[in-house]
Design a protein around this motif. Structure first.
Motif, PDB file in Angstrom:
ATOM      1  N   PRO A 126       0.928  -1.266   0.083  1.00 10.16           N
ATOM      2  CA  PRO A 126       0.197  -0.024  -0.054  1.00 10.16           C
ATOM      3  C   PRO A 126       0.862   1.261   0.018  1.00 10.16           C
ATOM      4  O   PRO A 126       1.929   1.263   0.420  1.00 10.16           O
ATOM      5  CB  PRO A 126      -0.822  -0.141   1.559  1.00 10.16           C
ATOM      6  N   ARG A 127       0.575   2.245  -0.542  1.00  6.58           N
ATOM      7  CA  ARG A 127       0.857   3.622  -0.586  1.00  6.58           C
ATOM      8  C   ARG A 127       0.379   4.367   0.576  1.00  6.58           C
ATOM      9  O   ARG A 127      -1.040   4.603   0.603  1.00  6.58           O
ATOM     10  CB  ARG A 127       0.649   4.111  -1.901  1.00  6.58           C
ATOM     11  N   PRO A 128       1.084   5.253   1.101  1.00  6.99           N
ATOM     12  CA  PRO A 128       0.488   5.870   2.220  1.00  6.99           C
ATOM     13  C   PRO A 128      -0.423   6.899   1.725  1.00  6.99           C
ATOM     14  O   PRO A 128      -0.175   7.863   0.466  1.00  6.99           O
ATOM     15  CB  PRO A 128       1.627   6.637   2.822  1.00  6.99           C
ATOM     16  N   VAL A 129      -1.691   7.321   2.203  1.00 10.77           N
ATOM     17  CA  VAL A 129      -2.426   8.321   1.629  1.00 10.77           C
ATOM     18  C   VAL A 129      -2.893   9.139   2.750  1.00 10.77           C
ATOM     19  O   VAL A 129      -3.530   8.701   3.745  1.00 10.77           O
ATOM     20  CB  VAL A 129      -3.875   7.669   1.065  1.00 10.77           C
ATOM     21  N   ALA A 130      -2.862  10.440   2.624  1.00 13.11           N
ATOM     22  CA  ALA A 130      -3.143  11.257   3.742  1.00 13.11           C
ATOM     23  C   ALA A 130      -4.584  11.821   3.197  1.00 13.11           C
ATOM     24  O   ALA A 130      -5.015  12.097   2.216  1.00 13.11           O
ATOM     25  CB  ALA A 130      -2.311  12.510   3.610  1.00 13.11           C
ATOM     26  N   GLN A 131      -5.591  11.777   4.243  1.00 17.54           N
ATOM     27  CA  GLN A 131      -6.783  12.058   4.009  1.00 17.54           C
ATOM     28  C   GLN A 131      -7.071  13.587   4.930  1.00 17.54           C
ATOM     29  O   GLN A 131      -7.019  13.562   6.054  1.00 17.54           O
ATOM     30  CB  GLN A 131      -7.776  11.264   4.306  1.00 17.54           C
ATOM     31  N   GLY A 132      -7.112  14.620   4.296  1.00 17.08           N
ATOM     32  CA  GLY A 132      -7.274  15.673   4.941  1.00 17.08           C
ATOM     33  C   GLY A 132      -8.390  16.578   4.291  1.00 17.08           C
ATOM     34  O   GLY A 132      -9.497  16.068   3.650  1.00 17.08           O
ATOM     35  N   ASN A 213     -13.878  16.387   6.501  1.00 14.72           N
ATOM     36  CA  ASN A 213     -13.664  14.961   6.060  1.00 14.72           C
ATOM     37  C   ASN A 213     -13.005  14.187   7.122  1.00 14.72           C
ATOM     38  O   ASN A 213     -12.012  13.455   6.998  1.00 14.72           O
ATOM     39  CB  ASN A 213     -12.601  14.899   4.651  1.00 14.72           C
ATOM     40  N   PRO A 214     -13.744  14.168   8.198  1.00 17.26           N
ATOM     41  CA  PRO A 214     -13.163  13.435   9.332  1.00 17.26           C
ATOM     42  C   PRO A 214     -13.149  12.019   9.024  1.00 17.26           C
ATOM     43  O   PRO A 214     -14.218  11.307   8.598  1.00 17.26           O
ATOM     44  CB  PRO A 214     -14.180  13.476  10.424  1.00 17.26           C
ATOM     45  N   PHE A 215     -12.068  11.354   9.422  1.00 17.96           N
ATOM     46  CA  PHE A 215     -11.925   9.704   9.169  1.00 17.96           C
ATOM     47  C   PHE A 215     -12.059   9.398   7.856  1.00 17.96           C
ATOM     48  O   PHE A 215     -12.214   8.288   7.638  1.00 17.96           O
ATOM     49  CB  PHE A 215     -12.758   8.980  10.116  1.00 17.96           C
ATOM     50  N   GLY A 216     -11.691  10.088   6.719  1.00 18.30           N
ATOM     51  CA  GLY A 216     -12.125   9.691   5.277  1.00 18.30           C
ATOM     52  C   GLY A 216     -13.454   9.754   4.954  1.00 18.30           C
ATOM     53  O   GLY A 216     -13.787   9.060   4.022  1.00 18.30           O
TER      54      GLY A 216
END
Length: 509
Positions: A126-132, A213-216
């Motif tokens: 997996p690639r790290p994905v930041a969710q903001g 966008n909390p918790f994606g």
């Protein structure tokens, strides 16, 4: 004519017939009534006053709020198989408590979101994905978010309310305020955007609405009030956060907080959370701070701030009394950095900066923010309290270095000789090897000096801004302060190459 009598047998038959009719009628009545709904009492209703909600506001502003996804290059795991070391903003590195809260806000992967497996190949690394979160600030596609959301990212995608995904490019960042600007190309599309509010009019107790966008999870709305203004959480020299109690969680980073007019009063940047989830304490970058930074970043510029070049500390009541200064106001200069504008202008340790260009300096944060708001090269009049009176010093500000420098003071090891005892203060001192100041060799643990934090190894360089080279200088300073009616003297010490000030009570007898 008299009616003929009815026989008893006939009377019995008539009575039986009447009873049969009565029973049949009753049965018929039951049959009819069982097919009809029973009569019920009216349901309870309360005629309550109608309270205005946030639905109209949310309907207008939510199309301007987006989810921000940040893909980064895969970082190698540590040798022990754990995640890579913390790589958060520089201003959190030296504060373990804030670092912990920051990691919780960003999420378990250190990026504010979750790790996803590739849809086409679940077994792929997996690639790290930041969710903001973020929001459009212009119709042509400029988006505001947090620097810590995009930090280290190699590709950026924004997801709009309708689910449409758009690639974005990073235009600029300002780590010191934790702000960043992205840009999407909508192919001529005009985006719904929002504007910054005048947060100076925002009061504690005002309603606010956070969208993010909390918790994606995508667009989520929470509401609360402004809990406090001007919060300093130790994140950096420009701390001036708005505290809100609207629930803010991981993934809300970079999302807007709106007032009831649909304008952005703040940008979610940090939460206080022992549990990792919202406990009703969140911190926003004020709109007034963000507006100026964002305007520069949108033009592709970098943020340059004025630099004075001083170490400063708060003015306590004891320090104010020792200097004859009325009130606990200003910023006490612990030292001027080498080759700094302050040093070139003649600002020295022991000065208390009270004004800059006529603007009052109440605290050390006031000074940092005031100087930081000026452009490098700006000439300012700095008012200092020195020797019991005010004087003005003209300073040509420099450019704030990328890495904040600390003033340096040479601290030499002291020879164990020529000790002088200052019994009243609980100190034993000796001359420093370079002749600059007195080295503390012993501190009475029951003395005022110990209570105020003086330690063996500290170098006393000045008292009440007068340099000391012998124990007699300290005694004279005490006597002079007593004659002036002061109860405290201001002692400048050097420890670990850093200057600081403490106060000591005037010795009696």
């Amino acid at each position: 004519m008299t009616a003929s009598p009815i026989s008893s047998r006939t009377r019995s038959r008539l009575t039986a017939a009447a009873a049969s009719v009565a029973i049949a009628g009753a049965i018929g009545f039951v049959a009819v009534t069982t097919g009809t709904a029973p009569v019920m009492a009216e349901a309870v209703r309360v005629q309550a006053p109608q309270v205005a909600g946030f639905a109209d506001l949310v309907e207008k502003v939510s199309p301007a709020v987006v989810s921000v996804q940040v893909k980064a290059k895969v970082q190698p795991a540590a040798d022990d198989g754990q995640a890579s070391p913390f790589d958060g903003p520089d201003f959190f590195q030296d504060n373990p408590q804030l670092k912990r809260f920051f990691k919780e806000f960003r999420g378990p992967d250190g990026q504010g979101g979750r790790r996803f497996q590739h849809r086409d190949n679940p077994n792929r690394e997996p690639r790290p994905v930041a969710q903001g979160s973020g929001f459009f600030i212009s119709e042509d596609g400029y988006i505001v978010t947090n620097n810590h959301v995009v930090d280290g990212g190699s590709a950026f995608t924004v997801v709009m309310k309708d689910g449409k995904e758009l690639d974005a490019k990073l235009v600029g960042t300002d780590p010191r305020t934790d702000l960043a600007v992205l840009k999407v190309d909508g192919g001529g599309q005009k985006f719904t955007y929002v504007d910054f509010a005048d947060d100076a009019k925002t009061r504690v107790g005002d309603w606010v609405v956070a969208v993010g966008n909390p918790f994606g999870l995508g667009g989520t709305v929470t509401a609360g009030i402004v809990s406090a203004r001007g919060r300093d959480i130790g994140a950096g020299p420009y701390d001036d956060f708005i505290q809100i109690d609207a629930p803010v969680n991981r993934g809300n980073s970079g999302g807007p907080t709106f007032d009831l007019n649909g304008q952005v009063v703040g940008i979610n940047t940090a939460i206080f959370s022992p549990s990792g989830g919202s406990v009703g304490i969140a911190f926003d970058i004020p709109a007034s701070t963000a507006k100026n930074v964002v305007q520069v970043l949108m033009k592709g510029g970098s943020i340059e701030r004025g630099w004075l070049g001083v170490e400063i500390q708060p003015v306590t009541s004891d320090i104010a009394e020792s200097l004859g200064l009325k009130g606990e106001k200003g910023a006490l200069v612990a030292g001027s950095q080498d080759n700094s504008p302050a040093k070139k202008a003649g600002i020295v340790a022991g000065d208390v900066i009270t004004q800059v260009d006529g603007k009052s300096v109440e605290t050390t944060k006031d000074l940092a923010r005031t100087i930081g708001n000026y452009q490098p090269g700006k000439s300012v009049d700095v008012t200092v309290w020195r020797g019991g009176k005010e004087q003005s010093i003209k300073v040509d500000l420099g450019t704030l270095p990328k890495n904040d420098k600390m003033a340096s003071a040479e601290q030499q090891s002291a020879p164990a000789k020529d000790h002088n005892s200052l019994t009243d203060l609980g100190l034993t001192v000796t001359k420093s090897e370079d002749g600059k100041g007195l080295v503390v060799t012993e501190v009475d643990p029951d003395s005022d000096a110990a209570d105020r934090g003086i330690q063996a190894g500290d170098v006393i360089t000045a008292i009440n801004s007068q340099e000391v080279t012998a124990a007699s200088d300290i005694s004279k300073a005490m006597t002079d302060a007593q004659k002036a009616g002061r109860k405290q003297v201001l002692v400048q010490i050097t420890r670990n190459d850093n200057n600081r000030f403490i106060t000591l009570p005037v010795a009696k007898g």
